[in-house]
Scaffold this motif. Structure first.
Motif, PDB file in Angstrom:
ATOM      1  N   GLY A 124       0.739  -1.202  -0.195  1.00 59.03           N
ATOM      2  CA  GLY A 124      -0.047   0.347   0.401  1.00 59.03           C
ATOM      3  C   GLY A 124       1.209   1.353  -0.303  1.00 59.03           C
ATOM      4  O   GLY A 124       0.734   1.924  -0.364  1.00 59.03           O
ATOM      5  N   CYS A 125       1.877   1.060   0.253  1.00 58.36           N
ATOM      6  CA  CYS A 125       3.263   2.150   0.315  1.00 58.36           C
ATOM      7  C   CYS A 125       3.595   2.247  -0.692  1.00 58.36           C
ATOM      8  O   CYS A 125       4.694   1.036  -1.473  1.00 58.36           O
ATOM      9  CB  CYS A 125       3.331   2.337   1.509  1.00 58.36           C
ATOM     10  N   LEU A 126       4.965   3.666  -1.466  1.00 59.95           N
ATOM     11  CA  LEU A 126       5.976   3.080  -2.266  1.00 59.95           C
ATOM     12  C   LEU A 126       6.979   1.958  -1.629  1.00 59.95           C
ATOM     13  O   LEU A 126       7.231   1.801  -1.064  1.00 59.95           O
ATOM     14  CB  LEU A 126       6.532   4.075  -2.548  1.00 59.95           C
ATOM     15  N   VAL A 127       7.939   0.570  -2.218  1.00 60.43           N
ATOM     16  CA  VAL A 127       7.954  -0.305  -2.123  1.00 60.43           C
ATOM     17  C   VAL A 127       9.457   0.818  -1.798  1.00 60.43           C
ATOM     18  O   VAL A 127      10.413   0.196  -0.823  1.00 60.43           O
ATOM     19  CB  VAL A 127       7.944  -1.017  -2.865  1.00 60.43           C
ATOM     20  N   LEU A 128      10.129   1.072  -2.662  1.00 53.74           N
ATOM     21  CA  LEU A 128      11.519   1.390  -2.834  1.00 53.74           C
ATOM     22  C   LEU A 128      12.332   3.002  -1.814  1.00 53.74           C
ATOM     23  O   LEU A 128      10.984   3.632  -1.675  1.00 53.74           O
ATOM     24  CB  LEU A 128      12.201   2.295  -4.452  1.00 53.74           C
ATOM     25  N   SER A 129      13.068   2.734  -1.574  1.00 52.06           N
ATOM     26  CA  SER A 129      13.631   4.223  -0.954  1.00 52.06           C
ATOM     27  C   SER A 129      13.837   5.338  -1.549  1.00 52.06           C
ATOM     28  O   SER A 129      14.013   5.174  -2.816  1.00 52.06           O
ATOM     29  CB  SER A 129      14.845   3.537  -0.112  1.00 52.06           C
ATOM     30  N   ASP A 130      13.664   6.351  -0.879  1.00 51.06           N
ATOM     31  CA  ASP A 130      14.301   7.637  -2.091  1.00 51.06           C
ATOM     32  C   ASP A 130      15.657   7.807  -2.291  1.00 51.06           C
ATOM     33  O   ASP A 130      15.552   7.760  -4.145  1.00 51.06           O
ATOM     34  CB  ASP A 130      14.526   9.044  -0.992  1.00 51.06           C
ATOM     35  N   GLU A 131      16.550   6.768  -2.081  1.00 48.34           N
ATOM     36  CA  GLU A 131      17.483   6.486  -2.749  1.00 48.34           C
ATOM     37  C   GLU A 131      17.155   6.068  -4.042  1.00 48.34           C
ATOM     38  O   GLU A 131      17.706   6.170  -5.023  1.00 48.34           O
ATOM     39  CB  GLU A 131      18.886   6.464  -1.783  1.00 48.34           C
ATOM     40  N   GLU A 132      17.000   4.862  -3.272  1.00 48.50           N
ATOM     41  CA  GLU A 132      16.441   3.521  -4.915  1.00 48.50           C
ATOM     42  C   GLU A 132      15.574   4.021  -6.262  1.00 48.50           C
ATOM     43  O   GLU A 132      15.917   4.154  -6.876  1.00 48.50           O
ATOM     44  CB  GLU A 132      15.491   1.740  -3.720  1.00 48.50           C
ATOM     45  N   ARG A 133      14.788   4.941  -5.035  1.00 47.86           N
ATOM     46  CA  ARG A 133      14.406   5.925  -6.541  1.00 47.86           C
ATOM     47  C   ARG A 133      14.408   6.738  -7.501  1.00 47.86           C
ATOM     48  O   ARG A 133      14.586   6.964  -8.539  1.00 47.86           O
ATOM     49  CB  ARG A 133      12.703   7.160  -5.535  1.00 47.86           C
ATOM     50  N   LEU A 134      15.998   7.481  -6.769  1.00 45.42           N
ATOM     51  CA  LEU A 134      17.004   7.946  -8.162  1.00 45.42           C
ATOM     52  C   LEU A 134      17.898   6.815  -8.421  1.00 45.42           C
ATOM     53  O   LEU A 134      18.034   7.389  -9.595  1.00 45.42           O
ATOM     54  CB  LEU A 134      18.577   8.548  -7.125  1.00 45.42           C
ATOM     55  N   ILE A 135      17.892   5.824  -8.362  1.00 40.33           N
ATOM     56  CA  ILE A 135      18.898   4.661  -9.138  1.00 40.33           C
ATOM     57  C   ILE A 135      18.528   4.063  -9.983  1.00 40.33           C
ATOM     58  O   ILE A 135      18.605   4.450 -11.403  1.00 40.33           O
ATOM     59  CB  ILE A 135      19.149   3.589  -7.905  1.00 40.33           C
ATOM     60  N   TRP A 136      16.675   4.175  -9.818  1.00 41.47           N
ATOM     61  CA  TRP A 136      15.658   3.655 -11.089  1.00 41.47           C
ATOM     62  C   TRP A 136      14.683   4.526 -11.325  1.00 41.47           C
ATOM     63  O   TRP A 136      13.594   4.583 -12.230  1.00 41.47           O
ATOM     64  CB  TRP A 136      15.527   2.434 -10.125  1.00 41.47           C
ATOM     65  N   ARG A 137      14.831   5.926 -11.089  1.00 41.26           N
ATOM     66  CA  ARG A 137      14.464   7.104 -12.052  1.00 41.26           C
ATOM     67  C   ARG A 137      13.959   6.462 -13.508  1.00 41.26           C
ATOM     68  O   ARG A 137      12.841   7.535 -13.500  1.00 41.26           O
ATOM     69  CB  ARG A 137      15.252   7.887 -11.648  1.00 41.26           C
ATOM     70  N   GLY A 138      14.642   5.647 -14.050  1.00 43.06           N
ATOM     71  CA  GLY A 138      14.772   6.033 -15.339  1.00 43.06           C
ATOM     72  C   GLY A 138      13.365   4.785 -15.736  1.00 43.06           C
ATOM     73  O   GLY A 138      12.775   4.454 -16.578  1.00 43.06           O
ATOM     74  N   VAL A 139      13.199   4.307 -14.684  1.00 42.95           N
ATOM     75  CA  VAL A 139      12.150   3.210 -14.893  1.00 42.95           C
ATOM     76  C   VAL A 139      11.152   3.406 -14.219  1.00 42.95           C
ATOM     77  O   VAL A 139      10.807   2.536 -13.076  1.00 42.95           O
ATOM     78  CB  VAL A 139      13.147   1.739 -14.323  1.00 42.95           C
ATOM     79  N   GLY A 140       9.792   3.877 -15.133  1.00 43.35           N
ATOM     80  CA  GLY A 140       8.924   4.403 -13.761  1.00 43.35           C
ATOM     81  C   GLY A 140       7.956   3.386 -12.845  1.00 43.35           C
ATOM     82  O   GLY A 140       7.811   3.586 -12.528  1.00 43.35           O
TER      83      GLY A 140
END
Length: 456
Positions: free
Chosen positions: A61-77
């Motif tokens: 129910g919430c975003l699974v990735l950490s803030d840093e992980e969202r930066l690493i995978w930011r190109g993979v919407g």
């Protein structure tokens, strides 16, 4: 058609639990086979997330990735927006790993909703079949709300009833020696001895295995038919959690839950029993191993895997510094270094642009997935020597028979960024133990005892 689609996404309820049986598990997931009669589920397996018993962190129910992980995978919407671990797992396979591994050999699966009561009932049914140490370590995560439905790659669907189908599951591990300039001088042994071999000595010491395996990943990835067969034979002799054989979808050899497997040595009695079971289908054991090597050679599935593993360009000894760049914390590795010239070498990593740190660590995590995944090779005799159009074919000289085959990458799990610290600590522990072991053996030899030193 609409009926099929509706059934495909049917919610699994408590009453459905009786149709699912334990097939095996790894560190993060548990796999169930299907014995019911629903057309959309026959020939499928269900992958269910597990949670460690010490901490029950369901991110449902919430975003699974950490803030840093969202930066690493930011190109993979699709991955960044995932709201469940299952959706993230599928997005990572479909949107990231297919860029590096041939999508023909990848099955991302379909997330299907599951009731909490279904997961609880399944757990009650299967716990007695799970390895006790796995039960002690983790539960089914019954808050996850969905599971991945994947084709059962231990069978080739549509096989005539009279036929048999074999599958060999291999966990190849890392198939190259690192050459990074960031490997400490004291750890240069890493450039000459495989990680797998070094880890075997630590596992033996910790009681995880009962003997050191003769398997050498460099043989499997060599592209030489003879060396590949040597590697597969060594895996068969000491399967640990790296080798399993299925016959018509049922496990006939190798551990269920992998990992700590004290019965990791093949006894002549077991080998004869397995050979007899296989021979009953008209195939000799040696032919089965030869066919596996031949399929791996032809499908080039290992070629792509090795290239992906080599995306780890700095080794963990370099990549760990970039991890600290990303989490914006002082580097705990540099903190323990005293030599100025060594510190200078690593300071260049800490002055890399932010974008480059993200890219290198992302590549490291992709490589970590490639080093830890498994391959499933399945084959069955071609009908009247003709291959089904959707399968590749291989000919076995020793059994004078053509076989349809398929090869799949499985367990392409997304590795969490926070695991970098674990990777670094384990790496140092493995290398230090191996060096110490070598010194002890060297001293024993020097004292004239004659005990052999461990050779690569």
């Amino acid at each position: 058609m609409s009926h099929h689609r509706q059934e495909e996404h049917a919610i699994l309820r408590e009453s459905d639990a009786k149709d699912w049986f334990y097939k095996g598990e790894g560190a993060a997931n548990l796999v169930l086979g299907y014995s019911g009669s629903s057309p959309s589920l026959v020939g499928k397996v269900l992958r269910i997330q597990k949670s460690a018993k010490q901490i029950n962190l369901s991110e449902n129910g919430c975003l699974v990735l950490s803030d840093e992980e969202r930066l690493i995978w930011r190109g993979v919407g699709e991955l960044v927006k995932s709201t469940s671990k299952e959706a993230a797992a599928r997005a990572f396979v479909q949107c990231v790993m297919t860029n590096y591994l041939d999508s023909k050999h990848i099955d991302p699966g379909i997330p299907i909703p599951v009731f909490k009561e279904f997961l609880e009932a399944v757990e009650m049914n299967i716990n007695s079949q799970r390895p006790t140490w796995r039960v002690a370590a983790s539960n089914i995560d019954n808050l996850c709300g969905s599971a991945l439905l994947i084709s059962d790659h231990s069978i080739i669907s549509g096989a005539p009833k009279s036929d048999f189908c074999f599958a060999v599951e291999i966990k190849p591990k890392c198939g190259f020696l690192p050459s990074s300039e960031y490997i400490a001088e004291a750890n240069s042994i890493k450039k000459h001895v495989t990680r797998f071999k070094m880890h075997q000595f630590l596992k033996l010491h910790q009681g995880e295995v009962s003997q050191v395996s003769g398997y050498d990943p460099l043989d499997l990835f060599s592209g030489s038919r003879d060396r590949m067969l040597l590697a597969i034979t060594a895996l068969f002799t000491s399967p640990q959690n790296n080798f399993r054989i299925f016959m018509n979808g049922a496990l006939i050899y190798g551990g269920l839950g992998g990992g700590a497997d004290n019965n990791s040595v093949l006894s002549p009695k077991t080998e004869n029993a397995i050979a007899d079971l296989i021979a009953a289908s008209g195939l000799q054991l040696v032919s089965l191993l030869e066919l596996t090597a031949e399929i791996l050679l032809r499908s080039e599935i290992l070629h792509r895997l090795l290239a992906t593993q080599k995306m780890d360009i700095l080794d963990i000894e370099g990549a760990i510094h970039l991890y600290y760049n990303i989490i914006s914390q002082p580097c705990s590795v540099c903190k323990n270094l005293s030599k100025a010239e060594v510190l200078h070498k690593y300071s260049s990593l800490h002055s890399l642009p932010w974008e480059e740190s993200l890219k290198i660590v992302g590549d490291y995590l992709i490589a970590a997935t490639a080093k830890d995944c498994s391959l499933m090779i399945s084959f069955r005799p071609s009908e009247d020597g003709h291959s089904a159009s959707n399968h590749d074919t291989v000919f076995s000289k020793s059994s004078n028979q053509s076989y349809d085959y398929k090869a799949y990458y499985i367990d392409l799990d997304l590795k969490p960024l926070k695991k970098m610290i674990h990777y670094y600590q384990l790496d140092q522990k493995i290398v230090n133990f191996y060096k110490m072991n070598q010194e002890i053996q060297g001293n024993v030899c020097c004292s004239g005892n004659g005990a052999p030193t461990a050779k690569h």
